[in-house]
Scaffold this active site. Structure first.
Site, PDB file in Angstrom:
ATOM      1  N   LYS A  13      67.822 -30.566 -27.132  1.00  0.00           N
ATOM      2  CA  LYS A  13      68.027 -32.040 -26.417  1.00  0.00           C
ATOM      3  C   LYS A  13      68.358 -32.883 -27.316  1.00  0.00           C
ATOM      4  O   LYS A  13      69.557 -33.789 -27.330  1.00  0.00           O
ATOM      5  CB  LYS A  13      66.980 -32.259 -25.632  1.00  0.00           C
ATOM      6  CG  LYS A  13      66.447 -31.248 -24.526  1.00  0.00           C
ATOM      7  CD  LYS A  13      65.315 -32.001 -23.699  1.00  0.00           C
ATOM      8  CE  LYS A  13      64.132 -32.171 -24.393  1.00  0.00           C
ATOM      9  NZ  LYS A  13      63.315 -31.020 -24.819  1.00  0.00           N
ATOM     10  N   ARG A  88      59.152 -36.585 -18.106  1.00  0.00           N
ATOM     11  CA  ARG A  88      58.476 -35.210 -18.497  1.00  0.00           C
ATOM     12  C   ARG A  88      57.374 -34.896 -17.219  1.00  0.00           C
ATOM     13  O   ARG A  88      57.068 -33.824 -17.559  1.00  0.00           O
ATOM     14  CB  ARG A  88      57.872 -35.160 -19.623  1.00  0.00           C
ATOM     15  CG  ARG A  88      58.549 -34.664 -20.697  1.00  0.00           C
ATOM     16  CD  ARG A  88      57.600 -34.916 -21.828  1.00  0.00           C
ATOM     17  NE  ARG A  88      57.675 -33.819 -23.228  1.00  0.00           N
ATOM     18  CZ  ARG A  88      58.360 -33.956 -24.238  1.00  0.00           C
ATOM     19  NH1 ARG A  88      58.997 -35.108 -24.335  1.00  0.00           N
ATOM     20  NH2 ARG A  88      58.396 -32.964 -25.036  1.00  0.00           N
ATOM     21  N   ARG A 127      61.701 -23.770 -36.862  1.00  0.00           N
ATOM     22  CA  ARG A 127      62.419 -25.244 -37.103  1.00  0.00           C
ATOM     23  C   ARG A 127      61.857 -25.674 -38.679  1.00  0.00           C
ATOM     24  O   ARG A 127      60.624 -25.737 -38.675  1.00  0.00           O
ATOM     25  CB  ARG A 127      62.206 -26.010 -35.929  1.00  0.00           C
ATOM     26  CG  ARG A 127      62.554 -27.302 -36.209  1.00  0.00           C
ATOM     27  CD  ARG A 127      63.048 -27.998 -34.709  1.00  0.00           C
ATOM     28  NE  ARG A 127      61.688 -28.472 -34.117  1.00  0.00           N
ATOM     29  CZ  ARG A 127      61.671 -29.035 -32.678  1.00  0.00           C
ATOM     30  NH1 ARG A 127      62.831 -28.967 -32.404  1.00  0.00           N
ATOM     31  NH2 ARG A 127      60.562 -29.526 -32.326  1.00  0.00           N
ATOM     32  N   ARG A 160      57.290 -29.396 -38.415  1.00  0.00           N
ATOM     33  CA  ARG A 160      56.583 -30.667 -37.826  1.00  0.00           C
ATOM     34  C   ARG A 160      55.221 -30.099 -37.495  1.00  0.00           C
ATOM     35  O   ARG A 160      54.926 -29.173 -37.168  1.00  0.00           O
ATOM     36  CB  ARG A 160      57.365 -30.742 -36.388  1.00  0.00           C
ATOM     37  CG  ARG A 160      58.045 -31.797 -36.162  1.00  0.00           C
ATOM     38  CD  ARG A 160      59.096 -32.042 -35.071  1.00  0.00           C
ATOM     39  NE  ARG A 160      58.362 -32.077 -33.599  1.00  0.00           N
ATOM     40  CZ  ARG A 160      58.941 -32.055 -32.730  1.00  0.00           C
ATOM     41  NH1 ARG A 160      60.126 -32.393 -32.690  1.00  0.00           N
ATOM     42  NH2 ARG A 160      58.510 -32.254 -31.671  1.00  0.00           N
ATOM     43  N   ARG A 171      53.126 -26.554 -25.621  1.00  0.00           N
ATOM     44  CA  ARG A 171      54.109 -27.444 -25.292  1.00  0.00           C
ATOM     45  C   ARG A 171      55.118 -26.822 -23.965  1.00  0.00           C
ATOM     46  O   ARG A 171      55.378 -27.258 -23.177  1.00  0.00           O
ATOM     47  CB  ARG A 171      55.044 -27.705 -26.157  1.00  0.00           C
ATOM     48  CG  ARG A 171      54.290 -28.903 -27.218  1.00  0.00           C
ATOM     49  CD  ARG A 171      54.759 -28.908 -28.520  1.00  0.00           C
ATOM     50  NE  ARG A 171      56.178 -29.260 -28.627  1.00  0.00           N
ATOM     51  CZ  ARG A 171      57.106 -28.881 -29.698  1.00  0.00           C
ATOM     52  NH1 ARG A 171      56.609 -28.339 -30.825  1.00  0.00           N
ATOM     53  NH2 ARG A 171      58.193 -29.493 -29.931  1.00  0.00           N
TER      54      ARG A 171
END
Ligand code: AMP
Length: 232
Positions: A13, A88, A127, A160, A171
């Site tokens: 996104k 969300r 990531r 992260r 998540r």
């Protein structure tokens, strides 16, 4: 145009919303980025939000709305915006509706980026951000050249705080439980996009489902948007 980008964490996104901003000019507004900035600045809100973020839980609506409300009032959002990571949950969708109604605005499109769970896991666990160049990389998907360029620049590959395997699993389950049900709510505005492939390929698909995006681009259409075109 007022667009919402929906999709699980790792669906791309942020990457795609930034591309659309660069192309069309509507600012990308990411509640995750707003929250991370508050954490980095150690504001009272940031300090309180950090625990929920580290656990992969949703931060309270009250705090997210405080940040979002302020951001959407900024001048650069007056002609439209791209919401990335908001709403969300059902309660956030209701709050967004109220916020838009109060300023006589409406949503034009909801873009849903779809990706299988195994790919999402790899995207999130792999990531990294290069500390030297700031480039977003992935230890599974980035090319050997891209990873070598980061090393050559003296960069470290940073992960992260909430990209650990345990937090990622949470998540994704929070997404399934609280966010995915929004698809039904936005059925009228929904444009589903296959998020497999390169960022360029996915971006092309997004432009295809947002035909009016092209007509809103000054470069593509110097005469401006054609009258009577529907954006919803
Ligand atoms: P993101 O960068 O969108 O993946 O968001 C990172 C984290 O910030 C999420 O796991 C949540 O803890 C928090 N967060 C971001 N957006 C929201 C939101 N709309 N509502 C509640 N928490 C959020």
């Amino acid at each position: 145009m007022r667009i919402v980008f929906l999709g699980a964490p790792g669906a791309g996104k942020g990457t795609q919303a930034r591309r659309l901003e660069a192309r069309c000019g509507w600012p990308q507004v990411s509640t995750g980025d707003l929250l991370r900035a508050a954490v980095a600045e150690a504001t009272p809100l940031g300090r309180r939000a950090k625990a929920a973020m580290d656990a992969g839980e949703l931060v309270s609506d009250e705090w997210v709305m405080a940040l979002l409300d302020e951001r959407l009032r900024a001048e650069d959002c007056s002609g439209g915006f791209i919401l990335d990571g908001f709403p969300r949950s059902a309660s956030q969708a209701r709050l967004l509706k109220e916020l838009l109604r109060a300023s006589r605005q409406r949503l034009d499109a909801v873009v849903m980026l779809e990706l299988p769970r195994e790919v999402l896991m790899k995207r999130l666990t792999g990531r990294r951000t290069c500390s030297a160049t700031g480039k977003l990389l992935n230890i599974y998907f980035s090319s050997a050249e891209e990873l070598a360029a980061s090393r050559a620049a003296g960069g470290e590959l940073m992960q992260r705080d909430d990209d650990t395997e345990e937090t990622i699993a949470n998540r994704l389950s929070v997404y399934e439980r609280q966010t995915r049900p929004l698809l039904a709510r936005y059925a009228d505005l929904l444009r589903r996009v296959n998020a497999m492939g390169t960022p360029d390929e996915v971006f092309e698909r997004i432009l295809e489902v947002l035909p009016s995006a092209d007509s809103m681009m000054p470069a593509a259409n110097p005469a401006g948007p054609s009258p009577g075109k529907s954006y919803g």
